[in-house]
Design a protein around this motif. Structure first.
Motif, PDB file in Angstrom:
ATOM      1  N   SER A   2       0.818  -1.146  -0.045  1.00 41.59           N
ATOM      2  CA  SER A   2      -0.094   0.052   0.052  1.00 41.59           C
ATOM      3  C   SER A   2       0.859   1.410   0.034  1.00 41.59           C
ATOM      4  O   SER A   2       2.004   1.477   0.543  1.00 41.59           O
ATOM      5  CB  SER A   2      -0.866  -0.070   1.262  1.00 41.59           C
ATOM      6  OG  SER A   2      -1.897  -0.992   1.219  1.00 41.59           O
ATOM      7  N   ALA A   3       0.423   2.159  -0.607  1.00 42.03           N
ATOM      8  CA  ALA A   3       1.108   3.545  -0.732  1.00 42.03           C
ATOM      9  C   ALA A   3       0.751   4.284   0.621  1.00 42.03           C
ATOM     10  O   ALA A   3      -0.124   4.003   1.412  1.00 42.03           O
ATOM     11  CB  ALA A   3       0.419   4.328  -1.756  1.00 42.03           C
ATOM     12  N   SER A   4       1.633   5.207   1.022  1.00 38.79           N
ATOM     13  CA  SER A   4       1.557   6.062   2.057  1.00 38.79           C
ATOM     14  C   SER A   4       0.417   6.912   2.416  1.00 38.79           C
ATOM     15  O   SER A   4       0.102   7.562   3.245  1.00 38.79           O
ATOM     16  CB  SER A   4       2.725   6.597   2.788  1.00 38.79           C
ATOM     17  OG  SER A   4       3.160   7.760   1.725  1.00 38.79           O
ATOM     18  N   HIS A   5       0.019   7.011   1.194  1.00 39.26           N
ATOM     19  CA  HIS A   5      -1.351   8.233   1.230  1.00 39.26           C
ATOM     20  C   HIS A   5      -2.234   7.677   0.144  1.00 39.26           C
ATOM     21  O   HIS A   5      -2.039   7.138  -0.911  1.00 39.26           O
ATOM     22  CB  HIS A   5      -0.767   9.572   0.605  1.00 39.26           C
ATOM     23  CG  HIS A   5      -0.139   9.723  -0.728  1.00 39.26           C
ATOM     24  ND1 HIS A   5       1.082   9.664  -0.985  1.00 39.26           N
ATOM     25  CD2 HIS A   5      -0.789  10.045  -1.770  1.00 39.26           C
ATOM     26  CE1 HIS A   5       1.496   9.724  -2.240  1.00 39.26           C
ATOM     27  NE2 HIS A   5       0.324   9.848  -3.001  1.00 39.26           N
ATOM     28  N   ASP A   6      -3.524   8.160   0.289  1.00 37.01           N
ATOM     29  CA  ASP A   6      -4.771   7.828  -0.841  1.00 37.01           C
ATOM     30  C   ASP A   6      -5.518   9.120  -0.669  1.00 37.01           C
ATOM     31  O   ASP A   6      -6.168   9.460   0.471  1.00 37.01           O
ATOM     32  CB  ASP A   6      -5.587   6.565  -0.164  1.00 37.01           C
ATOM     33  CG  ASP A   6      -6.427   6.160  -1.074  1.00 37.01           C
ATOM     34  OD1 ASP A   6      -7.075   6.788  -1.865  1.00 37.01           O
ATOM     35  OD2 ASP A   6      -6.487   4.749  -1.229  1.00 37.01           O
ATOM     36  N   SER A 246      -3.071  10.912  -6.757  1.00 41.87           N
ATOM     37  CA  SER A 246      -3.159   9.319  -6.587  1.00 41.87           C
ATOM     38  C   SER A 246      -4.293   9.054  -5.490  1.00 41.87           C
ATOM     39  O   SER A 246      -4.251   9.687  -4.457  1.00 41.87           O
ATOM     40  CB  SER A 246      -1.794   8.623  -6.444  1.00 41.87           C
ATOM     41  OG  SER A 246      -1.565   8.957  -5.052  1.00 41.87           O
ATOM     42  N   SER A 248      -7.026   5.445  -4.647  1.00 41.00           N
ATOM     43  CA  SER A 248      -7.619   4.151  -4.938  1.00 41.00           C
ATOM     44  C   SER A 248      -9.227   3.983  -5.298  1.00 41.00           C
ATOM     45  O   SER A 248      -9.515   3.033  -6.064  1.00 41.00           O
ATOM     46  CB  SER A 248      -7.767   3.123  -3.632  1.00 41.00           C
ATOM     47  OG  SER A 248      -8.495   3.739  -2.553  1.00 41.00           O
ATOM     48  N   GLY A 261      -5.225   2.711  -0.204  1.00 38.19           N
ATOM     49  CA  GLY A 261      -3.794   2.498  -0.231  1.00 38.19           C
ATOM     50  C   GLY A 261      -3.146   1.840  -1.353  1.00 38.19           C
ATOM     51  O   GLY A 261      -1.975   1.990  -1.606  1.00 38.19           O
ATOM     52  N   ALA A 265       2.032   3.785  -7.776  1.00 37.16           N
ATOM     53  CA  ALA A 265       2.996   4.884  -7.379  1.00 37.16           C
ATOM     54  C   ALA A 265       3.032   5.945  -8.748  1.00 37.16           C
ATOM     55  O   ALA A 265       2.761   5.452  -9.910  1.00 37.16           O
ATOM     56  CB  ALA A 265       4.332   4.524  -7.192  1.00 37.16           C
ATOM     57  N   SER A 272       3.560  16.331  -7.092  1.00 36.95           N
ATOM     58  CA  SER A 272       2.438  15.621  -6.179  1.00 36.95           C
ATOM     59  C   SER A 272       1.431  16.818  -5.614  1.00 36.95           C
ATOM     60  O   SER A 272       2.047  17.975  -5.151  1.00 36.95           O
ATOM     61  CB  SER A 272       2.643  14.908  -4.966  1.00 36.95           C
ATOM     62  OG  SER A 272       1.705  14.564  -4.225  1.00 36.95           O
TER      63      SER A 272
END
Length: 282
Positions: A2-6, A246, A248, A261, A265, A272
Protein backbone atom coordinates in the motif's frame (compact mmCIF):
# COMPACT_ATOMS: atom_id res chain seq x y z
CA UNK A 1 2.22 -2.91 -1.00
CA UNK A 2 0.00 0.00 0.00
CA UNK A 3 0.98 3.60 -0.63
CA UNK A 4 1.50 5.97 2.29
CA UNK A 5 -1.27 8.24 1.04
CA UNK A 6 -4.66 7.83 -0.59
CA UNK A 7 -6.46 10.92 -1.89
CA UNK A 8 -9.69 9.35 -3.17
CA UNK A 9 -11.98 7.11 -1.12
CA UNK A 10 -15.61 6.83 -0.07
CA UNK A 11 -17.65 6.05 3.04
CA UNK A 12 -21.28 5.48 3.96
CA UNK A 13 -21.74 9.25 3.80
CA UNK A 14 -22.17 8.59 0.07
CA UNK A 15 -21.87 5.19 -1.63
CA UNK A 16 -19.11 3.47 0.33
CA UNK A 17 -19.60 0.34 2.43
CA UNK A 18 -17.75 1.47 5.57
CA UNK A 19 -18.44 4.32 7.98
CA UNK A 20 -16.06 7.28 7.83
CA UNK A 21 -14.34 6.13 11.03
CA UNK A 22 -14.00 2.58 9.70
CA UNK A 23 -12.46 3.89 6.47
CA UNK A 24 -9.87 5.78 8.49
CA UNK A 25 -9.01 2.77 10.64
CA UNK A 26 -8.77 0.51 7.60
CA UNK A 27 -6.43 3.04 6.00
CA UNK A 28 -4.25 2.99 9.12
CA UNK A 29 -4.16 -0.81 9.00
CA UNK A 30 -3.00 -0.58 5.38
CA UNK A 31 -0.13 1.74 6.29
CA UNK A 32 -1.72 4.92 4.92
CA UNK A 33 -0.55 8.03 6.77
CA UNK A 34 -2.33 10.73 4.71
CA UNK A 35 -5.93 10.18 3.68
CA UNK A 36 -8.55 12.23 1.85
CA UNK A 37 -12.18 11.29 2.35
CA UNK A 38 -13.90 12.29 -0.91
CA UNK A 39 -17.54 11.32 -0.73
CA UNK A 40 -19.86 12.14 -3.61
CA UNK A 41 -21.28 15.67 -3.35
CA UNK A 42 -21.11 15.75 0.44
CA UNK A 43 -18.78 16.54 3.32
CA UNK A 44 -21.07 14.92 5.89
CA UNK A 45 -18.55 12.24 6.88
CA UNK A 46 -15.60 14.52 7.56
CA UNK A 47 -16.31 15.19 11.24
CA UNK A 48 -16.34 11.51 12.19
CA UNK A 49 -13.36 10.85 9.94
CA UNK A 50 -11.34 13.63 11.55
CA UNK A 51 -12.06 12.31 15.04
CA UNK A 52 -10.92 8.83 13.98
CA UNK A 53 -7.86 10.23 12.21
CA UNK A 54 -6.77 12.05 15.36
CA UNK A 55 -6.92 8.77 17.25
CA UNK A 56 -5.22 6.78 14.51
CA UNK A 57 -2.43 9.30 13.92
CA UNK A 58 -3.42 9.88 10.29
CA UNK A 59 -3.37 13.22 8.49
CA UNK A 60 -6.88 13.70 7.09
CA UNK A 61 -7.40 15.90 4.05
CA UNK A 62 -10.90 17.36 3.87
CA UNK A 63 -12.27 16.44 0.47
CA UNK A 64 -15.26 15.61 -1.69
CA UNK A 65 -16.00 14.38 -5.20
CA UNK A 66 -18.28 16.63 -7.23
CA UNK A 67 -20.37 15.40 -10.15
CA UNK A 68 -20.17 18.06 -12.85
CA UNK A 69 -21.45 18.57 -16.38
CA UNK A 70 -19.50 19.73 -19.40
CA UNK A 71 -20.60 19.42 -23.02
CA UNK A 72 -23.49 17.20 -21.93
CA UNK A 73 -21.16 14.70 -20.27
CA UNK A 74 -20.76 13.87 -16.59
CA UNK A 75 -17.30 14.22 -15.07
CA UNK A 76 -16.05 13.90 -11.51
CA UNK A 77 -13.90 16.56 -9.88
CA UNK A 78 -12.26 15.82 -6.55
CA UNK A 79 -11.80 18.79 -4.23
CA UNK A 80 -8.87 18.48 -1.81
CA UNK A 81 -8.10 20.66 1.18
CA UNK A 82 -11.48 22.37 1.24
CA UNK A 83 -12.94 24.37 4.10
CA UNK A 84 -15.97 22.12 4.54
CA UNK A 85 -17.97 24.83 6.30
CA UNK A 86 -17.52 27.52 3.64
CA UNK A 87 -21.05 28.91 3.01
CA UNK A 88 -20.89 28.82 -0.79
CA UNK A 89 -19.74 25.21 -0.77
CA UNK A 90 -22.44 24.27 1.74
CA UNK A 91 -25.13 25.91 -0.41
CA UNK A 92 -23.84 24.17 -3.52
CA UNK A 93 -23.74 20.76 -1.86
CA UNK A 94 -27.31 21.19 -0.59
CA UNK A 95 -28.33 21.75 -4.20
CA UNK A 96 -26.42 18.64 -5.27
CA UNK A 97 -28.07 16.51 -2.60
CA UNK A 98 -31.50 17.58 -3.86
CA UNK A 99 -30.46 16.57 -7.37
CA UNK A 100 -29.24 13.22 -6.06
CA UNK A 101 -32.51 12.62 -4.22
CA UNK A 102 -34.55 13.30 -7.35
CA UNK A 103 -32.29 11.11 -9.47
CA UNK A 104 -32.36 8.26 -6.97
CA UNK A 105 -36.15 8.23 -6.92
CA UNK A 106 -36.34 8.37 -10.72
CA UNK A 107 -33.97 5.41 -11.09
CA UNK A 108 -36.11 3.41 -8.69
CA UNK A 109 -39.26 4.20 -10.64
CA UNK A 110 -37.64 3.06 -13.88
CA UNK A 111 -36.41 -0.20 -12.38
CA UNK A 112 -39.77 -0.91 -10.75
CA UNK A 113 -41.55 -0.36 -14.08
CA UNK A 114 -39.08 -2.80 -15.63
CA UNK A 115 -40.29 -5.47 -13.22
CA UNK A 116 -37.63 -5.20 -10.52
CA UNK A 117 -39.98 -5.05 -7.57
CA UNK A 118 -38.46 -3.78 -4.34
CA UNK A 119 -35.69 -1.82 -6.02
CA UNK A 120 -36.36 1.47 -4.24
CA UNK A 121 -36.72 -0.13 -0.81
CA UNK A 122 -33.59 -2.22 -1.34
CA UNK A 123 -31.51 0.75 -2.44
CA UNK A 124 -32.79 2.83 0.46
CA UNK A 125 -31.71 0.13 2.90
CA UNK A 126 -28.29 -0.04 1.25
CA UNK A 127 -27.90 3.75 1.38
CA UNK A 128 -28.75 4.18 5.05
CA UNK A 129 -28.79 7.92 5.78
CA UNK A 130 -27.04 8.86 2.52
CA UNK A 131 -28.83 9.84 -0.68
CA UNK A 132 -29.46 6.88 -2.98
CA UNK A 133 -26.97 6.46 -5.82
CA UNK A 134 -26.58 4.06 -8.72
CA UNK A 135 -24.06 2.17 -6.59
CA UNK A 136 -26.76 1.47 -4.00
CA UNK A 137 -29.06 0.11 -6.70
CA UNK A 138 -26.16 -2.01 -7.98
CA UNK A 139 -25.61 -3.37 -4.49
CA UNK A 140 -29.30 -4.29 -4.21
CA UNK A 141 -29.29 -5.91 -7.66
CA UNK A 142 -26.35 -8.10 -6.60
CA UNK A 143 -27.69 -8.96 -3.16
CA UNK A 144 -31.18 -9.76 -4.50
CA UNK A 145 -29.73 -12.17 -7.04
CA UNK A 146 -30.82 -10.23 -10.11
CA UNK A 147 -27.22 -9.96 -11.33
CA UNK A 148 -23.97 -11.70 -10.49
CA UNK A 149 -21.85 -8.64 -9.81
CA UNK A 150 -21.53 -4.86 -9.90
CA UNK A 151 -20.25 -4.78 -13.46
CA UNK A 152 -23.28 -6.73 -14.68
CA UNK A 153 -25.61 -4.44 -12.69
CA UNK A 154 -24.32 -1.39 -14.52
CA UNK A 155 -24.05 -3.13 -17.88
CA UNK A 156 -27.62 -4.46 -17.79
CA UNK A 157 -29.51 -1.80 -15.88
CA UNK A 158 -27.65 1.34 -14.77
CA UNK A 159 -25.30 2.46 -17.52
CA UNK A 160 -26.23 5.19 -20.03
CA UNK A 161 -28.78 3.78 -22.46
CA UNK A 162 -30.07 1.13 -20.03
CA UNK A 163 -33.50 1.05 -18.44
CA UNK A 164 -32.35 2.36 -15.07
CA UNK A 165 -30.18 5.21 -16.29
CA UNK A 166 -31.22 8.75 -15.36
CA UNK A 167 -29.16 11.77 -16.35
CA UNK A 168 -28.02 13.74 -13.30
CA UNK A 169 -28.87 17.43 -12.97
CA UNK A 170 -25.34 18.26 -11.84
CA UNK A 171 -23.51 21.54 -11.55
CA UNK A 172 -21.61 22.94 -14.55
CA UNK A 173 -17.90 22.14 -14.42
CA UNK A 174 -16.90 25.80 -14.19
CA UNK A 175 -19.23 26.48 -11.27
CA UNK A 176 -18.25 23.32 -9.40
CA UNK A 177 -14.56 24.16 -9.67
CA UNK A 178 -15.35 27.65 -8.39
CA UNK A 179 -17.04 26.13 -5.31
CA UNK A 180 -13.88 24.16 -4.57
CA UNK A 181 -11.55 27.10 -5.14
CA UNK A 182 -13.66 29.49 -3.10
CA UNK A 183 -13.49 26.97 -0.25
CA UNK A 184 -9.69 27.06 -0.44
CA UNK A 185 -9.35 23.69 -2.15
CA UNK A 186 -7.56 22.26 -5.16
CA UNK A 187 -9.70 20.89 -8.00
CA UNK A 188 -8.53 17.50 -9.31
CA UNK A 189 -9.92 15.80 -12.42
CA UNK A 190 -10.82 12.30 -11.20
CA UNK A 191 -10.00 9.08 -13.11
CA UNK A 192 -9.52 10.73 -16.55
CA UNK A 193 -9.64 7.40 -18.40
CA UNK A 194 -13.02 6.53 -16.88
CA UNK A 195 -15.14 8.54 -19.32
CA UNK A 196 -14.50 6.61 -22.56
CA UNK A 197 -12.98 9.67 -24.22
CA UNK A 198 -10.87 9.81 -27.35
CA UNK A 199 -7.55 11.63 -27.22
CA UNK A 200 -9.17 14.68 -28.83
CA UNK A 201 -11.90 14.72 -26.19
CA UNK A 202 -9.34 14.40 -23.40
CA UNK A 203 -7.58 17.47 -24.80
CA UNK A 204 -10.84 19.43 -24.95
CA UNK A 205 -11.76 18.36 -21.45
CA UNK A 206 -8.39 19.33 -20.02
CA UNK A 207 -8.50 22.64 -21.89
CA UNK A 208 -11.86 23.43 -20.27
CA UNK A 209 -10.82 22.06 -16.88
CA UNK A 210 -7.65 24.14 -16.66
CA UNK A 211 -9.38 27.25 -18.04
CA UNK A 212 -11.93 26.94 -15.23
CA UNK A 213 -9.20 26.79 -12.57
CA UNK A 214 -8.54 23.08 -12.27
CA UNK A 215 -5.02 22.48 -10.98
CA UNK A 216 -4.49 18.72 -10.75
CA UNK A 217 -5.47 15.36 -12.19
CA UNK A 218 -5.42 11.78 -10.99
CA UNK A 219 -2.54 9.95 -12.61
CA UNK A 220 -2.29 6.86 -10.39
CA UNK A 221 -5.83 5.80 -9.62
CA UNK A 222 -7.76 2.66 -8.85
CA UNK A 223 -9.61 2.74 -12.17
CA UNK A 224 -6.37 3.07 -14.21
CA UNK A 225 -3.97 0.64 -12.51
CA UNK A 226 -1.89 -0.55 -15.47
CA UNK A 227 1.61 0.92 -15.92
CA UNK A 228 0.82 2.01 -19.47
CA UNK A 229 -2.27 3.86 -18.23
CA UNK A 230 -0.26 5.62 -15.52
CA UNK A 231 2.32 6.63 -18.13
CA UNK A 232 -0.40 7.86 -20.49
CA UNK A 233 -1.97 9.99 -17.76
CA UNK A 234 1.46 11.22 -16.71
CA UNK A 235 1.97 12.50 -20.23
CA UNK A 236 -1.25 14.51 -20.10
CA UNK A 237 -0.27 15.82 -16.68
CA UNK A 238 3.07 17.08 -18.00
CA UNK A 239 1.50 18.58 -21.10
CA UNK A 240 -0.91 20.69 -19.05
CA UNK A 241 1.53 21.41 -16.19
CA UNK A 242 -0.91 19.91 -13.67
CA UNK A 243 -0.23 18.59 -10.21
CA UNK A 244 -0.47 14.80 -9.97
CA UNK A 245 -2.78 12.99 -7.57
CA UNK A 246 -3.26 9.36 -6.64
CA UNK A 247 -6.07 7.46 -4.98
CA UNK A 248 -7.69 4.07 -4.86
CA UNK A 249 -11.33 5.16 -5.29
CA UNK A 250 -11.94 2.69 -2.45
CA UNK A 251 -15.61 1.93 -1.74
CA UNK A 252 -15.29 -1.02 0.59
CA UNK A 253 -14.61 -4.75 0.90
CA UNK A 254 -16.32 -6.73 -1.83
CA UNK A 255 -16.63 -3.71 -4.13
CA UNK A 256 -14.78 -3.88 -7.47
CA UNK A 257 -12.41 -1.07 -6.51
CA UNK A 258 -8.85 -1.24 -5.27
CA UNK A 259 -7.94 -1.67 -1.63
CA UNK A 260 -7.43 1.59 0.22
CA UNK A 261 -3.85 2.71 -0.26
CA UNK A 262 -3.60 0.42 -3.29
CA UNK A 263 -3.21 2.94 -6.11
CA UNK A 264 -0.04 2.63 -8.21
CA UNK A 265 2.93 4.89 -7.48
CA UNK A 266 3.15 8.25 -9.22
CA UNK A 267 5.94 8.75 -11.78
CA UNK A 268 8.85 10.27 -9.85
CA UNK A 269 9.17 13.40 -11.99
CA UNK A 270 5.60 14.61 -11.47
CA UNK A 271 4.83 17.24 -8.80
CA UNK A 272 2.42 15.74 -6.27
CA UNK A 273 -0.70 17.61 -5.26
CA UNK A 274 0.25 16.76 -1.68
CA UNK A 275 3.01 19.36 -1.86
CA UNK A 276 0.45 22.09 -2.48
CA UNK A 277 -2.18 21.02 0.03
CA UNK A 278 -2.68 23.12 3.14
CA UNK A 279 -2.62 21.53 6.58
CA UNK A 280 -6.39 21.48 6.89
CA UNK A 281 -8.68 18.86 8.35
CA UNK A 282 -12.45 18.49 8.23
Amino acid sequence: MSASHDLHCHSTASDGHLTPAAVVHRAADQGVTTLALTDHDTVAGLGDAQAAASTAGIRLIAGLELSVLWQGRTFHVVGLGVDSGEPGLQDGLARMQRARQERGEAIGERLERAGLSGAREGAREAAGTAEITRAHYARWLVESGNVRGYEEAFKRYLRRGRVGYVHGDWVAMEEGIEWIRRAGGIAVLAHPLGYDLTGAWIRRTLDAFTAAGGEAMEVACGTSPEPRQVQQLGGWCRRYALLASSGSDFHGPGHPSREIGGAPALPADLPSVLEALPERGG
